[in-house]
Write an enzyme that holds these catalytic residues in place. Structure first.
Site, PDB file in Angstrom:
ATOM      1  N   ARG A  15       0.838  -1.197   0.000  1.00  9.76           N
ATOM      2  CA  ARG A  15       0.000   0.000   0.000  1.00  9.76           C
ATOM      3  C   ARG A  15       0.875   1.251   0.000  1.00  9.76           C
ATOM      4  O   ARG A  15       2.075   1.195   0.287  1.00  9.76           O
ATOM      5  CB  ARG A  15      -0.911   0.016   1.232  1.00  9.76           C
ATOM      6  CG  ARG A  15      -2.025  -0.998   1.190  1.00  9.76           C
ATOM      7  CD  ARG A  15      -2.809  -1.051   2.483  1.00  9.76           C
ATOM      8  NE  ARG A  15      -2.048  -1.662   3.566  1.00  9.76           N
ATOM      9  CZ  ARG A  15      -2.506  -1.840   4.799  1.00  9.76           C
ATOM     10  NH1 ARG A  15      -3.723  -1.419   5.117  1.00  9.76           N
ATOM     11  NH2 ARG A  15      -1.763  -2.419   5.725  1.00  9.76           N
ATOM     12  N   LYS A  75       1.552   1.922   7.213  1.00  8.13           N
ATOM     13  CA  LYS A  75       1.812   1.121   8.407  1.00  8.13           C
ATOM     14  C   LYS A  75       2.706   1.859   9.398  1.00  8.13           C
ATOM     15  O   LYS A  75       3.384   2.826   9.061  1.00  8.13           O
ATOM     16  CB  LYS A  75       2.450  -0.210   8.027  1.00  8.13           C
ATOM     17  CG  LYS A  75       1.479  -1.171   7.344  1.00  8.13           C
ATOM     18  CD  LYS A  75       0.242  -1.435   8.182  1.00  8.13           C
ATOM     19  CE  LYS A  75       0.523  -2.239   9.429  1.00  8.13           C
ATOM     20  NZ  LYS A  75      -0.685  -2.437  10.274  1.00  8.13           N
ATOM     21  N   HIS A  96      -0.979   1.916  16.083  1.00 12.31           N
ATOM     22  CA  HIS A  96      -1.281   0.736  16.905  1.00 12.31           C
ATOM     23  C   HIS A  96      -0.253   0.585  18.030  1.00 12.31           C
ATOM     24  O   HIS A  96       0.426  -0.432  18.166  1.00 12.31           O
ATOM     25  CB  HIS A  96      -1.328  -0.529  16.039  1.00 12.31           C
ATOM     26  CG  HIS A  96      -2.348  -0.485  14.942  1.00 12.31           C
ATOM     27  ND1 HIS A  96      -3.708  -0.464  15.200  1.00 12.31           N
ATOM     28  CD2 HIS A  96      -2.209  -0.443  13.588  1.00 12.31           C
ATOM     29  CE1 HIS A  96      -4.371  -0.423  14.051  1.00 12.31           C
ATOM     30  NE2 HIS A  96      -3.481  -0.395  13.064  1.00 12.31           N
TER      31      HIS A  96
END
Length: 372
Positions: A15, A75, A96
């Protein structure tokens, strides 16, 4: 503002954080965009398409990080990327942080201002930048389960839909949020026998109204969860506590009681996973077995359908990228409380309470920092 778009470096991650269309929009507003060569090549977004949109092509990530005022990624930054961040820089990406104290420490040490896609909110309280990837991951979870139910992939040798005279697979979905509802849609579409758990009765009512007796809805009572999980062919972990570590709904003891050859797909693995037996895996090596149960715990599931995922993600993130570029971080955060909810690290301070609780460290709220 100078905006940097590095190539993703996580295992099998294709991505990219901005499309050529996004680049054109930013350049038309007077911003400069630096794109690392090859960033989008694997998904049909050529260097030439970025150049024609107005970007400057850069040979290395090191140069992109050194020149850009804002880094836009997909990410969480890997250790070598964290080391390239600096105090006057904005990082806008998925983070995250709750289950990842090493990354948290590295970002605090960098002094950069780090905004997490997954905790930016909307007026309704939803998570608009997490939702597109949750939709993709939810749908992919059933594809992955169907594939790994095949004997050649380590499963029991069950066809998800069954055939006349033979029962379909029994699928249990834990969580009726965006991931769970998209998994449910795919499982029902494939003809599986499905039940779904949640603690939000209104969500369960909506599912019951939509699907009727094609799905069994249950309140997430721990005893009932254990009964259904132990009888399942497939269990999908789709639980989310925004910004926090996922609760461990399925214990090691429960996994021991499951069928040999059953499949668990832990979509919550980015936040630590909701199975006690889960650990992150990659697309290169997606599964492992615990007590005869196959675990699929790929931490970047949408990366496998990277072109679809890139456009779905950037459709949601681009307005915020534009706001940060046009206003600067302080004005953008002051103007938009929903973007402010995404701020996780600011100039050496942790600003996320859920992360602080998960890691038992101190934090300062974004509102306090802005007031100061």
């Amino acid at each position: 503002m100078i905006i940097g778009l590095p190539q993703e470096v996580k295992n099998n991650e294709f991505r990219v954080g901005l499309t050529p269309g996004n680049v054109r929009g930013l350049c038309k507003q007077g911003h400069s965009v630096l794109v690392q060569r090859g960033a989008g090549e694997q998904i049909g977004l050529s260097d030439e398409s970025y150049r024609l949109a107005g970007a400057s092509l850069i040979n290395s990530a090191t140069e992109v990080f050194s020149k850009a005022q804002m880094i836009v990624k997909v990410k969480e930054p890997q250790p070598q990327e964290c080391a390239m961040l600096r105090e006057d820089q904005i990082l806008f990406t998925y983070l995250h942080l709750a289950p990842d104290p090493q990354q948290t420490k590295a970002l605090i040490h960098s002094g950069a201002s780090c905004i997490a896609y997954e905790t930016v909110t909307s007026c309704s309280g939803a998570l608009p930048l997490l939702a597109p990837m949750s939709e993709v991951a939810g749908r992919m979870s059933i594809q992955a389960a169907a594939t790994h139910l095949e004997k050649t992939h380590g499963g029991l040798g069950i066809l998800m839909a069954g055939v006349p005279g033979v029962a379909p697979a029994k699928v249990v979905i834990l969580g009726a949020g965006v991931v769970g509802k998209n998994a449910l849609q795919m499982a029902i579409g494939m003809g599986a026998e499905v039940c779904i758990f949640d603690r939000d009765i209104d969500r369960l009512r909506q599912i019951d109204t939509l699907y009727g007796n094609r799905v069994r809805t249950y309140y997430a009572d721990p005893l009932l969860v254990e009964i259904e999980v132990c009888e399942a062919d497939v269990v999908i972990g789709a639980v989310l506590l925004p910004g926090a570590a996922a609760p461990k709904l399925v214990t090691r003891e429960m996994v021991k009681k499951m069928k040999s050859g059953a499949i668990v797909v832990d979509v919550a693995i980015d936040q630590g996973g909701c199975f006690e037996t889960s650990r992150p895996t990659t697309h290169a090596d997606p599964t492992f077995i615990v007590d005869g149960v196959l675990h699929y715990c790929v931490a970047n599931m949408p990366g496998a359908v990277a072109r679809t995922s890139t456009f779905a993600l950037t459709n949601a993130t681009y307005p915020f990228v534009e706001a940060l570029a046009n206003r600067g971080i302080m004005a953008a955060l002051s103007h938009d409380c929903h973007l402010r909810n995404g701020l996780s690290v600011y100039q050496g301070h942790l600003t996320s309470e859920p992360v602080a609780k998960a890691q038992k460290i101190d934090f300062v709220s974004a509102d306090e920092l802005l007031a100061a």
